[in-house]
Write an enzyme that holds these catalytic residues in place. Structure first.
Site, short mmCIF file in Angstrom:
data_model
loop_
_atom_site.label_atom_id
_atom_site.label_comp_id
_atom_site.label_asym_id
_atom_site.label_seq_id
_atom_site.Cartn_x
_atom_site.Cartn_y
_atom_site.Cartn_z
N HIS A 58 68.25 -9.33 148.55
CA HIS A 58 68.93 -8.06 148.29
C HIS A 58 70.29 -8.27 147.63
O HIS A 58 71.24 -8.75 148.27
CB HIS A 58 69.09 -7.30 149.62
CG HIS A 58 69.69 -5.95 149.47
ND1 HIS A 58 70.58 -5.42 150.37
CD2 HIS A 58 69.54 -5.00 148.52
CE1 HIS A 58 70.95 -4.22 149.99
NE2 HIS A 58 70.33 -3.94 148.86
N ASN A 89 74.50 -2.32 154.46
CA ASN A 89 74.30 -0.87 154.46
C ASN A 89 74.27 -0.30 155.87
O ASN A 89 74.70 0.82 156.10
CB ASN A 89 73.03 -0.49 153.70
CG ASN A 89 73.23 -0.61 152.20
OD1 ASN A 89 74.36 -0.53 151.72
ND2 ASN A 89 72.16 -0.81 151.46
N GLU A 136 71.82 -10.61 150.39
CA GLU A 136 71.25 -10.67 151.73
C GLU A 136 69.84 -11.24 151.62
O GLU A 136 69.00 -10.68 150.91
CB GLU A 136 71.18 -9.26 152.35
CG GLU A 136 72.56 -8.68 152.64
CD GLU A 136 72.50 -7.26 153.25
OE1 GLU A 136 73.38 -6.93 154.03
OE2 GLU A 136 71.57 -6.50 152.92
P1 NAI Z 1 66.08 1.81 138.36
O1 NAI Z 1 65.48 3.15 138.48
O2 NAI Z 1 67.31 1.64 137.56
O3 NAI Z 1 64.99 0.79 137.79
C1 NAI Z 1 63.67 0.71 138.24
C2 NAI Z 1 62.81 0.16 137.12
O4 NAI Z 1 61.52 -0.13 137.64
C3 NAI Z 1 62.62 1.12 135.96
O5 NAI Z 1 62.95 0.48 134.75
C4 NAI Z 1 61.14 1.48 136.02
O6 NAI Z 1 60.59 1.70 134.74
C5 NAI Z 1 60.58 0.24 136.67
N1 NAI Z 1 59.28 0.45 137.32
C6 NAI Z 1 58.87 1.51 138.04
N2 NAI Z 1 57.63 1.30 138.49
C7 NAI Z 1 57.24 0.09 138.06
C8 NAI Z 1 56.06 -0.67 138.17
N3 NAI Z 1 55.02 -0.24 138.87
N4 NAI Z 1 56.01 -1.88 137.57
C9 NAI Z 1 57.06 -2.33 136.86
N5 NAI Z 1 58.21 -1.64 136.72
C10 NAI Z 1 58.29 -0.45 137.31
O7 NAI Z 1 66.30 1.30 139.87
P2 NAI Z 1 67.35 0.29 140.44
O8 NAI Z 1 68.57 1.01 140.83
O9 NAI Z 1 67.45 -0.89 139.57
O10 NAI Z 1 66.64 -0.14 141.81
C11 NAI Z 1 65.58 -1.03 141.86
C12 NAI Z 1 65.40 -1.55 143.26
O11 NAI Z 1 66.61 -2.16 143.70
C13 NAI Z 1 65.08 -0.49 144.30
O12 NAI Z 1 64.21 -1.05 145.25
C14 NAI Z 1 66.44 -0.20 144.92
O13 NAI Z 1 66.34 0.27 146.25
C15 NAI Z 1 67.06 -1.57 144.91
N6 NAI Z 1 68.52 -1.61 144.93
C16 NAI Z 1 69.27 -0.74 144.19
C17 NAI Z 1 70.65 -0.81 144.20
C18 NAI Z 1 71.46 0.11 143.37
O14 NAI Z 1 72.67 0.22 143.62
N7 NAI Z 1 70.90 0.77 142.38
C19 NAI Z 1 71.36 -1.80 145.04
C20 NAI Z 1 70.48 -2.72 145.72
C21 NAI Z 1 69.11 -2.59 145.69
#
Ligand code: NAI
Length: 719
Positions: free
Chosen positions: A457, A507, A469
């Protein structure tokens, strides 16, 4: 004197002596008490010799001159009386000062790291030669530990390199490279490492011929000769820069500035006395102790393998040559770039072709980011590009030793992704998720190899946040943990290992604090006062502004997960869903609790907010600063004790690392648990008494009560 010697005396030429620093069995040379005594003994003997033209001081370790004082010895003497502190400074000043008075020329021949006490030793020499090696740096980082140079650095540096340069180096704490050192006369010359000694001999011959070193000795022992007006100007500008950076929380840079300005009009001997007296205010202070603690936390982390030492002994981490990152959104890009930058080949994929192509471009630009250029360097871009591959077919996962999933936060989607990838992965590869809220054990239920699955994480923005993490599911193997930890370190991160549980660690501790901010708001506290109380405590921004930065929609979702997990102490505030509905999503939408519709996108008060919040908040009420502080930080602390009770985290020191490097918890407080230890468990119980009526979230935990009864601390008593 104890154990093997650090210093060796040899002769470079019949009339040129060489003292070589080489601490046995250590990668760094440090100035411990016994090493200072060795130096003293050598100088006693050398000063008696009439046959010497010069003395060269060097190191037996390539890339390492001297890394500074022995900090473990420092810690052992933190409690000494103030008069003793001045004496400790005087001892170093007098010893190093002899290098500027010997009956021969003294030259420091520096290859690699020369910082702290090492830089002081070197600056007392008549001359310094620096190697042009990549590791060479010269600096006074003492302010980062809440101190200033106390072995004559503040007295001597302004005289050798000029007051302006000395103020910048000593109050900023950043090292300079060899070329910069040359430009400020800190280095007489810069040469290849293998020519340092011959260049030093030549320099000694030259100095003996011209006698220039004698003239410099006289000049550098006198007052600086700067007018009052110039001093006033330098003082005002430097102090504004320092204030801007420290926000008044770190006293050392200001104390350093003050002592250098005051001592500018005295001779060097008086300047040394002033330095020693001023040090007594800093050494052993709360800030000094806290910053030393942060140093030791990170040092300990470097050595930890992530599992109990008994298991670690038999486990070698799997080397990760190629990492896969699936999902090239905000997080996936940062994760891929962090790998690429540290020489790991990366395969990326995304469900959306457009997101993949845009993501790949962003990954390369971030990986090639050059701080000086404030953008990507074109050479670096060209170097890195071949190591980034866009996944054309699932078979490409077969090349990966580790795959980190960073797709949308949806269990079903993530499960499908794992199923697809796992079919292609080699037998030894690790599969990991960057999820913030989904239990690792739950995700592991449907993977083929739960022992090779874990949480990995990262924090947003990945480039700036050092924390990772590493989360163990119920079946995650020690081997997987050791490999994940080693890899996180390789890509420049600070990993802490946790057991699985809602919100993991950071968190889980953040949300009680954030939701308390909303509770205060609902009770009639002013946003300004809430955020100011947090900033006065030392947080980089207030919790209300942080809501806007995280995004109100994201915070609502994550807050709900925490409220579901811990309903007795976290309530989902009705304010957040109402804001989402009104399109007040925070900074990203230009409007949240604050308005960002201005040129620099800064948080400015929104005149419409009061009317919007009217139905959720009570009449305005004045809260005392201390009450606000306790309301915000006690729930965080109590939750930390629960995370320890629940065995989510194994050592209180990991909580402090997590909060400092994942949340920006103030380093000058040493960490949440370090801060709590300074207060003491019994006084904490007293402080909680007036808050207990608020509900379970403010009531002492079993652990805290036991600690108070047994007079225990979170930190081991000697660490
Ligand atoms: P985001 O929405 O910016 O990016 C997600 C990406 O995954 C998108 O480009 C989307 O097209 C792609 N995607 C969706 N379904 C898919 C699939 N089946 N196969 C391949 N790609 C797919 O999201 P973000 O913010 O980058 O978050 C991603 C992960 O990281 C989540 O699990 C979130 O909880 C976690 N996270 C987010 C943080 C944040 O501050 N944004 C911090 C720490 C963890």
């Amino acid at each position: 004197m104890s154990g093997a010697q650090t210093l060796t005396l040899s002769m470079l030429e019949p009339d040129v002596a060489l003292l070589t620093f080489d601490t046995p069995d250590k990668s760094a040379n440090v100035l411990s008490e016994s090493v200072l005594t060795e130096l003293e003994t050598h100088l006693d003997a050398l000063e008696q010799r009439a046959d010497l033209a010069g003395l060269v001081i060097g190191s037996g370790k390539p890339g390492m001159f001297i890394a500074g004082a022995d900090l473990r010895e420092f810690v052992a003497s933190l409690q000494v009386e103030k008069s003793k502190i001045a004496q400790m400074c005087r001892r170093g000043q007098t010893l190093f000062g002899r290098l500027s008075k010997c009956p021969f020329v003294t030259v420091a021949a520096i290859d690699g790291i020369c910082v702290g006490g090492g830089a002081e030793l070197a600056i007392w020499c008549d001359r310094r030669l620096l190697s042009n090696g990549a590791k060479t740096e010269f600096g006074f980082p003492e302010v980062k530990l809440g101190l200033y140079p106390g072995w004559g650095g503040t007295a001597r540096a302004p005289r050798v390199i000029g007051l302006g340069n000395a103020v910048e180096m000593i109050t900023g704490g950043e090292s300079v490279d060899a070329a910069t050192a040359r430009s400020m006369n800190l280095a007489t010359d810069v040469v290849p490492a293998d020519q340092l000694l011959s260049a030093a001999v030549a320099l000694i011959r030259d100095e003996q011929a011209t006698g220039q070193f004698q003239r410099d000795r006289r000049r550098w022992s006198e007052p600086l000769g700067i007018s009052e007006t110039e001093l006033g100007f330098l003082g005002a500008t430097a102090s504004a820069v320092i204030r801007g950076k420290t926000k008044g929380h770190y006293p050392a840079p200001e104390a350093a500035l003050e002592v250098m300005l005051e001592a500018a009009s005295t001779d060097v001997e008086t300047a040394c006395q002033m330095e020693a007296e001023g040090m007594a205010q800093l050494f052993g202070s709360d800030v000094n102790a806290a910053l030393l603690n942060v140093f030791f936390l990170t040092d300990r982390n470097k050595k930890e393998k992530g599992v109990a030492p008994s298991s670690a002994a038999n486990l070698e981490p799997t080397a990760i040559q190629t990492a896969g990152v699936i999902g090239t959104g905000i997080m996936g890009r940062g994760i891929a770039a962090a790998n690429l930058r540290r020489g790991v080949s990366v395969v990326v994929d995304d469900a959306s072709q457009e997101a993949l192509v845009r993501g790949a471009q962003a990954i390369l630009e971030e990986a090639a980011y050059d701080r000086e250029l404030k953008g990507p360097g074109s050479r670096r871009l060209a170097e890195l590009a071949p190591n980034l591959r866009l996944c054309g077919a699932d078979q490409q996962w077969a090349a990966c030793d580790l795959v980190i999933e960073a797709v949308v936060e949806n269990l079903d989607v993530k499960r499908q992704v794992f199923q697809r990838i796992e079919a292609e992965l080699p037998e030894t590869a690790i599969l990991a998720s960057n999820t913030s809220t989904i239990p690792i054990t739950k995700m592991a239920e449907t993977v083929k190899h739960p022992e090779r699955f874990c949480g990995f994480h990262f924090f947003n923005p990945v480039r700036r946040m050092k924390l990772v993490e590493i989360v163990r599911g119920e079946k995650t193997s020690d081997e997987t943990v050791v490999s994940a930890v080693a890899h996180a370190k390789r890509i420049g991160k600070l990993p802490i290992v946790l057991n699985d549980g809602p919100g993991f660690l950071v968190n889980r501790l953040l949300f009680p604090y954030m939701s308390e901010a909303l509770a205060l708001l609902a009770e009639g506290a002013r946003i300004k006062d809430i955020d100011r109380a947090a900033k006065a405590f030392g947080m980089p921004m207030g919790p209300i502004e942080l809501y806007d930065l995280v995004g109100i929609d994201t915070a609502t979702f994550a807050g709900q997960v925490m409220a579901d997990a811990f309903p007795d102490r976290i309530a989902a505030s009705p304010i957040l869903p109402a804001m989402v509905e009104a399109g007040r999503l925070g900074k990203k939408s230009g409007l949240g609790f604050f308005n960002y519709d201005n040129k620099r996108q800064r948080a400015e008060p929104d005149p419409g907010l009061e009317a919007f919040l009217a139905e959720f908040v009570a009449a305005e009420r004045k809260f005392a600063r201390d009450e606000l502080t306790d309301r915000l930080f006690m729930p965080m602390l109590l939750e930390a004790t629960r995370a320890l009770e629940d065995n989510i985290v194994f050592d209180a020191r990991d909580i402090d690392l997590g909060l400092i490097f994942g949340l920006g918890f103030p380093p000058f407080k040493g960490g949440l648990m370090f801060w709590a230890d300074r207060i003491g468990a019994a006084p904490l119980l007293e402080r909680l008494k007036p808050l207990e009526r608020i509900g379970p979230r403010m009531q002492p935990t079993e652990l805290l009560r036991e600690m108070a009864a047994a007079n225990k601390t979170f930190y081991p008593s000697s660490h």
